[in-house]
Design a protein around this motif. Structure first.
Motif, short mmCIF file in Angstrom:
data_model
loop_
_atom_site.label_atom_id
_atom_site.label_comp_id
_atom_site.label_asym_id
_atom_site.label_seq_id
_atom_site.Cartn_x
_atom_site.Cartn_y
_atom_site.Cartn_z
N SER A 49 34.32 39.18 46.54
CA SER A 49 32.86 39.18 46.59
C SER A 49 32.38 38.92 48.01
CB SER A 49 32.31 38.11 45.65
OG SER A 49 30.90 38.09 45.71
N SER A 82 29.11 46.42 43.22
CA SER A 82 30.54 46.24 42.94
C SER A 82 30.91 47.17 41.79
CB SER A 82 30.85 44.79 42.57
OG SER A 82 30.15 44.40 41.40
N TYR A 86 34.01 45.61 46.06
CA TYR A 86 32.69 45.11 46.42
C TYR A 86 32.24 45.77 47.73
CZ TYR A 86 34.14 41.27 43.30
OH TYR A 86 34.61 40.53 42.24
#
Length: 248
Positions: free
Chosen positions: A130, A71, A80
């Motif tokens: 994420s 990331s 990410y």
């Protein structure tokens, strides 16, 4: 009229050049450009972060297990990415495949913050959220052989038995690689080759759940009863054929 003929003659040549450049561009096996997680502009901070992230994703040459996760950035502009290669692909070939995808995917999905694409040997995902350790089964890609298997009931049972064996092996793999490939004998001495794989950030239970759900998608689909087919999801994939298509 004569004074215009040289200009007119240039157009066929230019047209041929453009066609050559277009057809030379590699085509993904599958691609998804998601619009529901937002878009970015060319001069945005997210775009700059994504460029930095992707340009460095495969820079660690010590990674030899085919899984890249990284990331870059801060807060809402953080990008990410996850890269996964098929378990039998050699490290140099893995990085080459991912690097091709890194170049092409932002061109194919020019302003989407989340995208996914891949070839036979690798898959790339990136997003503004994420991705690591999260089981995801959508979107999915399906492809199948047009030829039907003979004695489909026995073929399907042999495929199921092989799948269950491979899934157990893959799910119990380490945090570096969750992959298994093998073969079994189907009806009329047909050999069935298959592989299963999960992103290794999943737990054993998550990997198994992803693969079981993927295999259940065969029922009632265009793949059911075919000699070969595949289903690719963000967190796992499954493929089988009547001929060997993997290295080990």
């Amino acid at each position: 009229m004569a004074m215009f003929s040289p200009i007119l003659l240039l157009f066929p040549s230019l047209f041929l050049i453009l066609i050559t450049q277009t057809t030379a561009q590699p085509k993904f096996l599958y691609q998804f450009c998601k619009n529901d997680t937002g878009n970015y502009t060319a001069n945005s901070t997210f775009k700059a972060n994504l460029n930095t992230l992707l340009s460095n994703l495969t820079s660690n040459t010590e990674i030899d297990y085919g899984f890249y996760n990284s990331s870059y950035g801060q807060d809402s502009d953080k990008a990410y990415a996850i890269g996964l290669c098929r378990g039998d692909v050699k490290p140099d070939d893995c990085r080459s495949c991912l690097n091709d995808t890194i170049v092409l995917l932002p061109e194919v999905c020019p302003n989407q913050k989340e995208a996914m694409a891949g070839y036979d040997n690798c898959m790339l995902r990136y997003s503004n959220r994420s991705l690591y350790g999260i089981l995801e089964t959508r979107p999915s890609f399906k492809q199948w052989n047009v030829a039907n298997a003979t004695d489909q009931d026995r073929f399907n049972q042999a495929l199921r038995d092989l799948f269950e064996s491979l899934s157990s092996r893959a799910a119990s793999g380490s945090f570096l690689r969750k992959y298994a490939a093998g073969n079994a004998t189907g009806p009329n001495f047909q050999t069935i080759f298959a592989l299963v794989q999960c992103t290794p950030d999943l737990s054993e239970l998550e990997c198994n759940d992803c693969l079981v759900g993927t295999f259940s998608d065969l029922a009632g689909s265009n793949i059911e009863g075919k000699r070969g087919g595949r289903i690719i999801k963000p967190s796992c994939n499954f493929r089988y054929e009547n001929s060997r298509f993997f290295g080990r």
